[in-house]
Structure formats: structure tokens, C-alpha cells
Enzyme design. Structure first.
Site, mmCIF file in Angstrom:
data_model
loop_
_atom_site.group_PDB
_atom_site.id
_atom_site.type_symbol
_atom_site.label_atom_id
_atom_site.label_comp_id
_atom_site.label_asym_id
_atom_site.label_seq_id
_atom_site.Cartn_x
_atom_site.Cartn_y
_atom_site.Cartn_z
ATOM 1 N N LYS A 376 0.838 -1.196 0.000
ATOM 2 C CA LYS A 376 0.000 0.000 0.000
ATOM 3 C C LYS A 376 0.873 1.246 0.000
ATOM 4 O O LYS A 376 2.071 1.188 0.296
ATOM 5 C CB LYS A 376 -0.927 -0.004 1.218
ATOM 6 C CG LYS A 376 -0.227 -0.039 2.567
ATOM 7 C CD LYS A 376 -1.220 -0.147 3.704
ATOM 8 C CE LYS A 376 -0.509 -0.185 5.061
ATOM 9 N NZ LYS A 376 -1.461 -0.263 6.173
ATOM 10 N N TYR A 603 14.492 30.986 4.788
ATOM 11 C CA TYR A 603 13.256 31.640 5.201
ATOM 12 C C TYR A 603 13.298 32.018 6.680
ATOM 13 O O TYR A 603 13.749 31.243 7.531
ATOM 14 C CB TYR A 603 12.065 30.709 4.973
ATOM 15 C CG TYR A 603 11.599 30.639 3.543
ATOM 16 C CD1 TYR A 603 11.127 31.779 2.888
ATOM 17 C CD2 TYR A 603 11.618 29.436 2.859
ATOM 18 C CE1 TYR A 603 10.695 31.710 1.574
ATOM 19 C CE2 TYR A 603 11.182 29.352 1.548
ATOM 20 C CZ TYR A 603 10.719 30.494 0.905
ATOM 21 O OH TYR A 603 10.285 30.427 -0.387
#
Length: 710
Positions: A376, A603
Site C-alpha cells: 500500500k 526563510y
């Protein structure tokens, strides 16, 4: 496990078989011995075309495909070659009076589709048709059924070829082949002849060379001698209409091809093109040699001596083809090949480690218990196509996904084994469950009733809640479980539970897990005593296998352990297998900057240089699966064998690392972001630094990165 290796034996054989095909059209021994020439030109040389079909099948035909792009590419290339060949031979066809025949248009259509517009060009449309038939047979039916169907086609063609002398004595068969020969002049074509060899080539590629060199050699020699005997008998009794198809050609080619795979080394890159040019152009060379010999009055020397004639054709064809190849290599369009050195970042998958993990996990399970591979979330971020198809080649026959759409994709890749959907599927998709032969988890009684009311027969595994209290019918609710088992439209072929704290070795958690296990087995016993046939059982996931390996079950669901990592670096397990990480996430340095003490970077000016320092910019970020929570020194990457902390904030597409204490870092240097365990960059270690577990880290891996298998 195939196709990237250098098969020198195949490359060299291309050239040899191209020269053998020339023998078919020049009869090298005709001047000396009729029987010898028949053996060389009509038996030995007849292995040439099947070999080329098998080579194409080896690199093309597979059960496991992500779309049909490879088939389309093969057909497009072959069509282009075919068109060029048709145009080249138009002058020869004009000279032969081809265009003055009656019913010209139907004849042209028939020749283009089946027979070739010149006698040797039939190979090209046969390759196109044979490849398409083989591809779809294997894709839809798997190799075994595909081989049976292709063998039936081959036998049908056989009685219109080497065994036609038998067919024409049986009125029904004679009439069948008369009608067939109105459509195609020969049964050695893309329908009857080519598919079985394409499929054999693909089958060999998908299956390991288990037999030794000596056994393959013995198989080839036996096959060839039987084919030779068969051919001489057919020739003696004049049963052959044509002489391309023999019964023992199949085993002969199978063992010969497997023999060639033992010869590996430096790739002979230009042989493929050289052999193709020889095959296409040798009839033109034959025409030129005959014309020149006639003009120079040397037919007796060149043409009437069959061995000289053959040698002259071979030498001239080789010289011409080398010249064409030189021009092609000089002027061919440049095609960029994938190169990790040019990628900004990439995921590297180690298939040897995957195989090691599969074997290690299987070894600790009871003999009858099989692995169910949990693939999955794109196989925990590793890529569901590559992982699933390679697991299938490794012998894994059961898979588990989270959703029906993941399961359908596996079917599209060619996965033939059992596929269990572990999560919820809308009942309105019951038809798709049946269509794709997908097994659905029964999450509770209400869901089972609603699914049953759809009136569509579906397979299911019933989930039993033994204490996790998530999905499933309670283990103490025996009547509800029985009711689910007795539903008309649901075939209950499995029953399972999930152990919620199997990863813990705390005494309290072990006691709880044992209670879950006993509860599950107790329900199974109750069902059996109540007359319900207990289906296949599975209890363990990864930690269940590692901490409770001896449980009696039919499957064990291998999730994170299959990929060679634990959820957390602090986790301890009863069984230590030395599992090996399958995935590495790598990038490279694209820029090195020097900062003075007090300067900021990134940032929010989140990084402040506390000294004169150097930072390197790495072009990978949280959009590539790197957690933003690793910002500002919480995470590190490996470069030149040392750890470099993340400097400032991880951005969407890039990050900075502090390399002040690492000498010699330059642009282009490889950076390992997720790598081997106990290196500071293992998946569990990176996940722990980010405040998560490796399961989440890997399954969130960015989908935009290329995946490279090693």
C-alpha cells in the site's frame, strides 16, 4: 532481474545468425553435396529467424508491465524499418515484374501484412504481429497459458509448412490450408510462427537460468539432433511444403538461447544494428553480385561455386553494413539516456536487499505460512510497480493494499496472485472486486450485509477485532461472524486480525498481545466446532513476525520489515534478522556558500552563523518527502562519510546543510538524505528526528523523484 545486464553471447549470436540467414538464400554447399547443403541451409540456418524473435521477446515480453508503451515503441520502430525496406526494394520488384501481376492491390495488401514485398521481408510484419499477440497473451493469460495457446498456433502452422504432406492427404485439413493460403502464402508468419518464440524469449528472461551450462548444452545438442533427424525424415518422404517449422526447433532454440545467456561481458553495442542491416540488405547484395558477375563474365568463378558465392555475399554484406552503421552513428539523432548524475535527486532501490529481506522473513515463519507483501501507499514510498513485480518474480504470490484502486493497479501491472484490500471499499464497487478478482476485507457485519445485497459474488477476508477496536467484528460476537460466513454472495476465503502492540516487549503489552492471539484462535475453534469451515488465517504484520514468529497461520503480512527497516530506532525485537534497507534517497550539492559570523540564511532568517561557516545547497525538499520538521539542525544528511546538519528551514524544493567541519565538499558531491541504518540517515533515525516513524516517512516520499533500481 533481467534486461539491464550485458549479454555478450546474445550480441555475438546476432551476427552469426545474420550470416546463417544469408545461407538460406545462397545455398553454400549446393555445388558440393545436396544433403550437406540441406542440413546447413534448411536446418541449421532455420534457427536464425526464431533466434531474432526470441531476442525481441527477451527484452520485450513480460507479465509485469506499467502500460503498453514498450510494445508500441517496438511496433513503431519495426514499422519504420519495414517501410524503409519496402522503398529500398521497389526497384528490384519493378525488375522482377511484381507490379504487372493480376489483382495487384489485393496482392500488395496480402504481402504487406503477411508475406513481405520481397521474400525475406516477411520477418518484419511477422515481428509486428507476433510481438502484439505474444504481449497480450502473456499479459492476459500469464506465461504458461500463453505458451500453450502459442504452441497450438505453432502446431497449426506446422501442418501448413514442414508437415503439409500429411495435411494434404486429409480432405478437411487440405481444404482448411487451401483457404488459408488465399490469405497468406505461408504459415511461417506472425500468427502461427512468431508468437511462440517471442513468448519463449520473455519466459527465459523472467525465469532464472537454473540449469547448469553442461545441462543446457546437453539439452541443445539433443534438441538439435532430434530436429536434424526430423528434417531429414520429412525431406526423405517429401512432406515439406516449406521448411521453416519443425517440432524439435522449439526445444533446440530454448536450450540454445539459455546457453547464450552464460556468456556475459562487454556489450557489443553496434552488433544489433549491423545484424539488422545485413538481414535487410543481403538480397540487394545478392542482386548486385549476380549483375556484376554477369557483366564481368565471371559467373563460373563467383556464382557457380556456391561456397564462393556465399562468401562473397557475406563479405560484401558486412562491408556495406559497416559503412551504413558508420553513417548512422555519425548522423543519428542524439537520445538522452537517464543518468542519475544528471538528476537533482532520486530514489535508489536495492533489489538484492529486497530479496534478502524476503528470504530472511520466510525463514522464520512456519513452513506452510506464506508472506503476504503489503504494498500500500506505493509500496511504502518505494514504488508499487517496481516492488510488486519484482516480488512476484521472487515467488511472492499474495499482496495487500489499502484501497481497491491500488489493487486494480497491481492487476494492471500483471500481478496474478491474491490481492487483499485491507481497507474500506464502497459497496457500489462490488462489480470491480469481482472483475479484477480482488479480495475485500469485511469491516463489520453491516458492511457484509450491504455488500451481500449487491447480488455480486465477491471474495472476502473477514476482519476480527481482538482488541485493537478499529475495524472488524468482535471476536466474542460469534453469531455475527457466523452470519457473515453464511452470506450467499460473499465467499469468505480468509480471516484475520491485527495485533495492536506487537511492537512492544513490555510485559503488559506482551500479555495483551497473547490475549489477542488466544481470542483469535478461540474464535476459529468455535467456528470449526459449529460446522463452519475455517478459511486461511493471518495474524502477524511485521512486528508480529519478528516478535511472535511461530504462530500457526497461512499468511503473515510483511509491511515495513519487507523494506528492511523498523518503525523506530529504539525498537527491540525477539528475532533479529539483520534486515537491509531497500530505499535510499539521494541528492547532490549544487552550490556552496560562505557566510560570515552573524549572517543569516533561508526563510525567516532561521539560520544564523555562529562563526564563519560554509553551507551547501541541496535541491531536495519537503515536496520530495523530506519532513519540514527536520529544519534548523534537527536532521542531518550524509556527505563524504560524515553527517552535516540541516541549516535553517527545509523548503519545498531545496534545503541547506552546514558543511563547515567537512573538508573538500564541492558542487556535484552526492548527499544521502535517507540511507543505511545506524549511519544517522537510516529511515527510522530520520523519522525519529522528525517526531514520526519510518512508516510515515517512507510512505510520504515524493512522487516526482525518479526511481533507480540497482
Amino acid at each position: 532481474m533481467r534486461r539491464n545486464k550485458s549479454y555478450t553471447g546474445i550480441d555475438f549470436a546476432r551476427f552469426v545468425f545474420a550470416l546463417l540467414i544469408i545461407a538460406i538464400h545462397t545455398s553454400p554447399l549446393a555445388s558440393f553435396n545436396e544433403t550437406g547443403d540441406f542440413i546447413l541451409a534448411r536446418v541449421i540456418a532455420r534457427t536464425g529467424v526464431p533466434f531474432f524473435f526470441m531476442v525481441s521477446g527477451f527484452f520485450l515480453v513480460t507479465e509485469y508491465t506499467c502500460g503498453n508503451s514498450r510494445l508500441i515503441s517496438f511496433i513503431k520502430k519495426t514499422v519504420v524499418i519495414y517501410i524503409v525496406a519496402i522503398l529500398i526494394y521497389i526497384p528490384v520488384n519493378i525488375y522482377n515484374g511484381y507490379f504487372s501481376m493480376d489483382n495487384l492491390l489485393p496482392a500488395i495488401i496480402k504481402d504487406i501484412i503477411f508475406d513481405g514485398t520481397l521474400y525475406h521481408l516477411w520477418y518484419l510484419p511477422a515481428s509486428i504481429t507476433g510481438a502484439a499477440i505474444a504481449w497480450y497473451l502473456v499479459k492476459e493469460q500469464g506465461f504458461k497459458k500463453a505458451l500453450i495457446i502459442a504452441a497450438i498456433l505453432y502446431i497449426t502452422g506446422l501442418f501448413g509448412d514442414s508437415y503439409y504432406g500429411i495435411s494434404e492427404k486429409i480432405p478437411v485439413l487440405k481444404n482448411f490450408y487451401i483457404q488459408l493460403f488465399l490469405i497468406t502464402d505461408y504459415t511461417r508468419n506472425g500468427i502461427f510462427f512468431a508468437p511462440v518464440f517471442f513468448i519463449l524469449g520473455g519466459y527465459i528472461a523472467e525465469n532464472k537460468n537454473r540449469l547448469s551450462f553442461g545441462k543446457n548444452l546437453s539439452g541443445f545438442m539433443a534438441g538439435f539432433l532430434l530436429m536434424l533427424t526430423e528434417a531429414l525424415i520429412l525431406h526423405r518422404f517429401k512432406l515439406q511444403r516449406h521448411d521453416s517449422m519443425y517440432i524439435f526447433l522449439l526445444p533446440c532454440m530454448y536450450f540454445l538461447f539459455k546457453l547464450l545467456l552464460f556468456f556475459k561481458g562487454k556489450r557489443l553495442i553496434n552488433i544489433r544494428t549491423l545484424s539488422l542491416v545485413i538481414y535487410i540488405m543481403h538480397p540487394m547484395i545478392i542482386v548486385i553480385i549476380r549483375m556484376c558477375s554477369k557483366f564481368l563474365h565471371i559467373q563460373k568463378i563467383i556464382i557457380e561455386n556456391s561456397l564462393v558465392y556465399y562468401s562473397a555475399t557475406c563479405i560484401s554484406s558486412i562491408i556495406f553494413s559497416i559503412s551504413v552503421l558508420a553513417l548512422y552513428n555519425r548522423y543519428k539523432p542524439f537520445k538522452e539516456k537517464h543518468n542519475t548524475e544528471k538528476d537533482r535527486a532520486y530514489i535508489e532501490i536495492n533489489l538484492d536487499n529486497l530479496l534478502y529481506n524476503v528470504k530472511a522473513l520466510q525463514k522464520i515463519l512456519p513452513e506452510k505460512c506464506k508472506l503476504m507483501a503489503v504494498v500500500k501507499a506505493e509500496a511504502y514510498g518505494h514504488g508499487s510497480f517496481g516492488i510488486s513485480t519484482h516480488l512476484a518474480r521472487m515467488g511472492v504470490e499474495a499482496f495487500a493494499t489499502a484501497t481497491i484502486d491500488e489493487a486494480i493497479r497491481l492487476r494492471g501491472y500483471g500481478i496474478k496472485g491474491e490481492i487483499l484490500v485491507l481497507g474500506y471499499t464502497d459497496i457500489r464497487r462490488a462489480y470491480e472486486l469481482k472483475k479484477y478478482n480482488i479480495i475485500q476485507t469485511i469491516t463489520d457485519l453491516n458492511y457484509a450485509e450491504a455488500l451481500n445485497r449487491q447480488g455480486i459474488h465477491v471474495k472476502a477476508h473477514i476482519k476480527i477485532d481482538t482488541g485493537m477496536h478499529r475495524l472488524g467484528i468482535g471476536a466474542d460476537n460469534t453469531e455475527a461472524v457466523k452470519k457473515a460466513f453464511n452470506m450467499e454472495n460473499i465467499e469468505m476465503c480468509g480471516m484475520y486480525t491485527h495485533l495492536c502492540c506487537a511492537d512492544s516487549l513490555e510485559a503488559e503489552d506482551i500479555l495483551y498481545t497473547r490475549k489477542q492471539i488466544n481470542s483469535f484462535y478461540g474464535l476459529a475453534d468455535t467456528l470449526e466446532k459449529g460446522g463452519i469451515k475455517v478459511p486461511k488465517l493471518h495474524i502477524q504484520s511485521s512486528y508480529g513476525m519478528l516478535n511472535y514468529p511461530g504462530l500457526d497461520a497461512d499468511y503473515a503480512r510483511a509491511g515495513i520489515a519487507l523494506y528492511g527497516v523498523l518503525s523506530s530506532p529504539e525498537d527491540k525485537t525477539v528475532t533479529t534478522l539483520g534486515l537491509k534497507p531497500v530505499l535510499c534517497l539521494k541528492s547532490k550539492v549544487i552550490l556552496v556558500r560562505e557566510l560570515k559570523k552573524g549572517e543569516n540564511a533561508g526563510y525567516g532568517r532561521a539560520f544564523t552563523a555562529e562563526r564563519d561557516c560554509r553551507i551547501a545547497i541541496v535541491p531536495a525538499g519537503y515536496a520530495d518527502g523530506i519532513p519540514r520538521s527536520l529544519s534548523c539542525g534537527r536532521g542531518s544528511v550524509l556527505i563524504k562519510g560524515r553527517l552535516a546538519p540541516v541549516a535553517g528551514r527545509v523548503c519545498m524544493d531545496q534545503m541547506a546543510i552546514d558543511i563547515t567541519d567537512i573538508e573538500g565538499v564541492n558542487t556535484g558531491d552526492i548527499v544521502t538524505i535517507i540511507g543505511t541504518e545506524n549511519s544517522g540517515t537510516g529511515a527510522a533515525e530520520v523519522a525519529s528526528c522528525s517526531g514520526s516513524i519510518s512508516n510515515e516517512l517512507l510512505s510520504r516520499m515524493g512522487t516526482r523523484l525518479p526511481v533507480v533500481f540497482s
